[in-house]
Design an enzyme around this catalytic site. Structure first.
Site, PDB file in Angstrom:
ATOM      1  N   SER A 251      33.884  35.475  -3.439  1.00  0.00           N
ATOM      2  CA  SER A 251      32.808  35.591  -4.435  1.00  0.00           C
ATOM      3  C   SER A 251      33.214  36.627  -5.489  1.00  0.00           C
ATOM      4  O   SER A 251      33.483  36.280  -6.626  1.00  0.00           O
ATOM      5  CB  SER A 251      31.469  35.900  -3.788  1.00  0.00           C
ATOM      6  OG  SER A 251      31.571  36.932  -2.845  1.00  0.00           O
TER       7      SER A 251
ATOM      8  N   THR B 113      38.512  41.032  -1.670  1.00  0.00           N
ATOM      9  CA  THR B 113      39.321  40.940  -0.451  1.00  0.00           C
ATOM     10  C   THR B 113      40.663  40.276  -0.777  1.00  0.00           C
ATOM     11  O   THR B 113      41.728  40.736  -0.379  1.00  0.00           O
ATOM     12  CB  THR B 113      38.580  40.089   0.604  1.00  0.00           C
ATOM     13  OG1 THR B 113      37.288  40.628   0.795  1.00  0.00           O
ATOM     14  CG2 THR B 113      39.330  40.069   1.909  1.00  0.00           C
TER      15      THR B 113
ATOM     16  N   ASP C 251      41.626  32.089   2.725  1.00  0.00           N
ATOM     17  CA  ASP C 251      40.315  32.620   3.112  1.00  0.00           C
ATOM     18  C   ASP C 251      39.264  31.532   2.939  1.00  0.00           C
ATOM     19  O   ASP C 251      39.468  30.564   2.207  1.00  0.00           O
ATOM     20  CB  ASP C 251      39.971  33.855   2.263  1.00  0.00           C
ATOM     21  CG  ASP C 251      39.002  34.807   2.987  1.00  0.00           C
ATOM     22  OD1 ASP C 251      38.495  34.435   4.072  1.00  0.00           O
ATOM     23  OD2 ASP C 251      38.746  35.902   2.470  1.00  0.00           O
TER      24      ASP C 251
ATOM     25  N   ARG D 196      33.945  46.425   5.416  1.00  0.00           N
ATOM     26  CA  ARG D 196      33.202  46.715   4.197  1.00  0.00           C
ATOM     27  C   ARG D 196      32.226  47.855   4.463  1.00  0.00           C
ATOM     28  O   ARG D 196      31.464  47.818   5.414  1.00  0.00           O
ATOM     29  CB  ARG D 196      32.450  45.473   3.734  1.00  0.00           C
ATOM     30  CG  ARG D 196      31.819  45.606   2.348  1.00  0.00           C
ATOM     31  CD  ARG D 196      30.998  44.382   2.002  1.00  0.00           C
ATOM     32  NE  ARG D 196      31.804  43.181   1.894  1.00  0.00           N
ATOM     33  CZ  ARG D 196      32.384  42.755   0.771  1.00  0.00           C
ATOM     34  NH1 ARG D 196      32.238  43.437  -0.351  1.00  0.00           N
ATOM     35  NH2 ARG D 196      33.105  41.654   0.751  1.00  0.00           N
TER      36      ARG D 196
ATOM     37  N   LYS E 192      39.725  43.810   7.654  1.00  0.00           N
ATOM     38  CA  LYS E 192      39.031  44.524   6.581  1.00  0.00           C
ATOM     39  C   LYS E 192      37.707  45.027   7.108  1.00  0.00           C
ATOM     40  O   LYS E 192      37.170  44.536   8.095  1.00  0.00           O
ATOM     41  CB  LYS E 192      38.812  43.618   5.372  1.00  0.00           C
ATOM     42  CG  LYS E 192      37.832  42.489   5.605  1.00  0.00           C
ATOM     43  CD  LYS E 192      37.393  41.855   4.307  1.00  0.00           C
ATOM     44  CE  LYS E 192      36.344  40.768   4.591  1.00  0.00           C
ATOM     45  NZ  LYS E 192      35.851  40.113   3.397  1.00  0.00           N
TER      46      LYS E 192
ATOM     47  N   ASP F  37      10.398  24.066 -18.549  1.00  0.00           N
ATOM     48  CA  ASP F  37       9.579  25.073 -17.859  1.00  0.00           C
ATOM     49  C   ASP F  37      10.198  25.513 -16.533  1.00  0.00           C
ATOM     50  O   ASP F  37       9.613  26.310 -15.811  1.00  0.00           O
ATOM     51  CB  ASP F  37       8.152  24.560 -17.635  1.00  0.00           C
ATOM     52  CG  ASP F  37       8.105  23.369 -16.685  1.00  0.00           C
ATOM     53  OD1 ASP F  37       9.175  22.958 -16.198  1.00  0.00           O
ATOM     54  OD2 ASP F  37       7.008  22.856 -16.422  1.00  0.00           O
ATOM     55  N   GLY F  38      11.381  24.987 -16.213  1.00  0.00           N
ATOM     56  CA  GLY F  38      12.097  25.447 -15.025  1.00  0.00           C
ATOM     57  C   GLY F  38      12.005  24.528 -13.820  1.00  0.00           C
ATOM     58  O   GLY F  38      12.727  24.716 -12.840  1.00  0.00           O
TER      59      GLY F  38
END
Lengths: 298, 298
Positions: A221, A225, A217, A192, A190, A31-32
């Site tokens: 994810s 980059t 780095d 974003r 960089k 049931d989680g």
């Protein structure tokens, strides 16, 4: 002192600390709800207890990691541990550290405060916000894993390395790292675009013919980059491209139609991540560094 | 007063309360972190705020519901709400309410205490432990949804109903419910073998020829208790079998090779669940009852 955790990682940490070890039994009910049990509860009373909550990618369940932390810290208190330390090598919700749009929850702050309230010492490894003022106090510590990275890369004996930091937040570490390896460092900025999510990079890098390019780095994810950095390295004719990361998450990258770990694997010659998250490219450990910190501070 | 939430449920609650409404925007980042934003943050200051955290089955993510509660309650505090009420129609981790084996976490207790600390009033609907001493205090309230069930069933106008409680914990309510419907009630005891998970039932039920059998339970996850009750009803020749539940979770039942909701649908003539959890068989609402409680108590 006693270390509690689920996987080999926690057992190895206990060994390094010459501490006892108690295994956490765990399952997920259909049931989680998650189930946790400290296998030898009688060992806890009166001891300093280090609880390790660590995940695995793909499908790192950050919400479950939080529940796990809360339920087990509460149990350690009920079992009369003398003091508790929560070790989250990768701290859940380490991304959103400010309100970009008004009304957004600042998850880093809430999560950190909640966890801090429930233990005597909260330890993370290289988390994004670790230099933010006011967020670090006597009860919170972020271990900068560059030391572990350096030690690992030294063992590889590169001939003529150059180290690149695609993210300016690690650029200081990168200079030190390069020095230790007998090479030099280069950096690029960089930015974003918050609306489109596109990454724009600035600056050029010199010709790298005959040199090994190490790209370092803290976290990947989507891997975008890193991918841009690899392309720059290729263009600059580096003899070999090595990606090294602290935390790696396997996130599907739509643009390249593969997950970030495969992107890294396909586009570079060597690729390594630490064991803060168990991943298919985990190749070096932060245990020694963490254990040294804990010996002195807990 | 302002109600905050994601779905139609929260908007309807706001209407019933004649309160304002602010939508929660939400998404899950591909790395597993959840994002939440209060769409009209300027509305919060100085108001009594009711945060609704409600899930949907299948795949109810109870860990995410906890994170959602923590992040948004913290945000409401930052936005200077006058008072906060957390409404969890189905409270996550409502199952494990004691230590069966030494060393197990007692998740109900930990979760409840954590949530209680973060709001001024915690409201649940029909949670398993709601009669437990010491767990209910001025800051916690469990609304018994039998009233909503009764109202809904009355509208169905059964001719000669009999109500059965497969779980003794709701047996008192069942007597009242039967009376309201102009019928009578029967009960049976169940016992779960903790090792094998098998359910043993006791007692017999009378012949039910020509009568509608209403089986009422607070929660179904695997659906096994309910299934046994349905079989008993069939054996006793009930003219119609009606299952009515507060909370229903869609959990895969290995033995019957289908999920619990399909088991209920296939084996009974009518089947209803409330909107504490959004499910494929949600047919009646607890909103009126909850709103009456909140009007008086918050």
């Amino acid at each position: 002192m006693i270390v509690l955790g689920r996987e080999g990682f926690s057992e190895r940490l206990a060994k390094e600390l010459r501490a006892e070890f108690a295994r956490i039994e765990t399952k997920v009910f259909p049931d989680g709800e998650s189930y946790f049990r400290i296998s030898e509860p009688e060992k806890i009373r009166g001891k300093k207890a280090i609880l390790v909550v660590r995940g695995r990618t793909p499908n790192l369940d950050q919400n479950r990691m939080l529940t796990e932390s809360f339920l087990l810290l509460d149990k350690l208190k009920a079992l009369k541990a003398k003091k508790t330390c929560l070790l989250l090598p990768y701290i859940p919700y380490s991304r959103q550290d400010r309100e970009f749009l008004k009304g957004e929850t600042v998850s880093v702050k809430t999560v950190r405060n909640l966890l801090k309230e429930k233990c005597d010492l909260l330890v993370n490894v290289t988390s994004h916000d670790f230099r933010k003022e006011g967020w670090i106090d006597k009860k919170t510590y972020n271990i900068d894993a560059t030391e572990s990275v350096t030690e690992f890369l030294k063992s590889k004996k590169f001939e003529n390395p150059v180290v690149m930091a695609p993210d300016m937040s690690v650029s200081e570490n990168v200079e030190e790292l390069a020095k230790s390896l007998g090479g030099n460092s280069i950096g690029f900025e960089k930015e974003r675009d918050l609306k489109t999510g596109k990454i724009r990079t600035f600056g050029k890098i010199p010709n790298l013919r005959g040199r090994e390019l190490i790209i370092y780095d803290d976290v990947a994810s989507f891997g975008e980059t890193l991918y841009k950095a690899v392309l720059m390295g290729k263009k600059a004719k580096a003899s070999k491209i090595i990606c090294i990361l602290i935390h790696v998450l396997s996130v599907y990258n739509k643009k390249f139609e593969k997950n970030s770990i495969d992107l890294i694997k396909d586009e570079s010659d060597e690729y390594y991540s630490s064991d803060t998250i168990e991943s298919p490219i985990t190749k070096f450990s932060i245990i020694k560094q963490v254990s040294e910190f804990l010996k002195e501070n807990f």
